[in-house]
Enzyme design. Sequence first.
Site, PDB file in Angstrom:
ATOM      1  CB  CYS A   1      -0.770 -13.246  -2.445  1.00 53.58           C
ATOM      2  SG  CYS A   1       0.322 -14.469  -3.404  1.00 53.58           S
TER       3      CYS A   1
ATOM      4  CB  ALA B   1      -7.352  12.978   7.200  1.00 54.23           C
ATOM      5  CG  HIS B   2      -5.640   8.582   4.584  1.00 56.56           C
ATOM      6  ND1 HIS B   2      -5.198   7.124   3.499  1.00 56.56           N
ATOM      7  CD2 HIS B   2      -5.352   7.628   5.477  1.00 56.56           C
ATOM      8  CE1 HIS B   2      -5.653   6.566   4.300  1.00 56.56           C
ATOM      9  NE2 HIS B   2      -5.801   6.253   5.155  1.00 56.56           N
TER      10      HIS B   2
END
Length: 398
Positions: A337, A208-209
Site C-alpha cells: 500500500c 536461518a529464520h
Amino acid sequence: MPSAVYLDHAATTPVRPEARDAMLPYLGAEAFGNPSSPHRFGRAARAGLEQARRQVAAAVGAEPAQVLFTSGGTEADNLAVLGLALAMRHRGELAHVATPGTEHKAVLAAAHAVAVFDGRETLLPVGRDGLLDLAALDEALAAPAAERPTLVSVMWVNNETGVVQPIGEIARRCRAAGVRFHTDAVQAFGNRALGFRELDCDLLSVSAHKIGGPKGVGALVAREPKLLEPLIHGGGQQGGVRPGTENIAGAVGFGAAAELAARERPAHVARLAALRARLRDALVAAVPDASVTVDGDASRDMQAPHILSLCVPGADSEALLMHMDLAGVAVSSGSACTTGAVEPSHVLTAMGVPRELAIGAIRFSLGRATTDADVNSAAAVFPEVVAKVRALAGVLGR
C-alpha cells in the site's frame, strides 16, 4: 493479541526449541568469548562457530570454507551481487547483472546499485507461470562479450508465488557460457535438496529464520570466496570477505536448525504438500472465483510445498489480510500500500497478472507447526472475509 492460526511461514518461522537450546550457552557465561581471541574463552566461542559452519555446509552440500555467515538473506544477496561487481570494478572491468523481474528486492536493488556505479542491469522476462524464459536467457548468454552478463541471479523458489525455477538447468547454461550464477535459495532451504557441490552454481544465499533458526543470521555459500570484494571493511574475519565479530549465538542456532531441516526434509515436504493441496481445494471451493496464482505440480518440483498464492477479484489484498487477521488467521498480502493506493506486487506485475487480479493477491504459507486444524480454520473464515471485503469495497466505490 496474537493470531490463533499462523500461516505466514514464508515471512518467518518460530525458533525451534533445539536451536534455542543450542544458542543459550553462547548468550550466557559459558561461551561468551570473542572467537578471534586466542584464550580459552575465545576458543570456546570459535568451536561453536566452526561447528555451526560445518552444520550449514553439510545441510546445503558444500564445504565449510565456502560458508560465509551474514546478517541474513538480504546481506547474502547483496554480498553475492555487489561483491562480484566491486571485485570487477577494482580490476577495471564493468559488471552486468541479469535477473528476472520476479526476484526478491534484495537482488533487484543490488542489481540496480551495480548499474548506478557504471555497470549494467538486465531484467530477464518470465512467463505467466512465473518461470524464467530460457530462450531469453540463452539469447543473453550468447551475446557478444561486451553485451553478455557477467552474473545471472535467479531465485530458486519465489517467496510470493512458490514457483520453483529449474535452477540446475539455468546453472548449467550459465556455466557453459562462462557466466557466473547466483541463486537466492532462502525459500528453497528445507524444502529442496540444495546439493551445492554438484550444482553448477557459484553463489547461493540462505537464511536461518525461514527454517526455525533465529533472525539476523544467514549465509552466502561461495564456491570461491576470494573472488568477492567485501562490502564491510575493517577486520579479517571470514577470510576478510565478511569481516566483523561474528554473531556466534545466531550462527549456532542456524547450524542446529539447518541440521534438523536437512534431516527431516523428505517427510516435511510430503506433509506440507498434502496440506497445501487440501487448503487450495478448500479455499477455491469456498470462493469459486478465486484463482490460484500459479498452481504447479509439487510432485514434479514445479511448486514449493509450503506456499499458496490466490488472487481474489473484487478485493484488495491489504484489506483481505487485515480482516483475516481480525478473524484469527495470520497471512500475507501480495501487494504494497503506497500513498493510499493499493498497487500489485512487482512479482505479479512481471508475470503479467492483470492488475484487477493482482491487487487481490493473498499468500498462505505453511510450516512445521501447521496442522489440519489450522487449514480448517483458514478455510472456514476465508469466504466470510472475502464477502466482507467485497462489500466494503462496494460501499467505498472501489
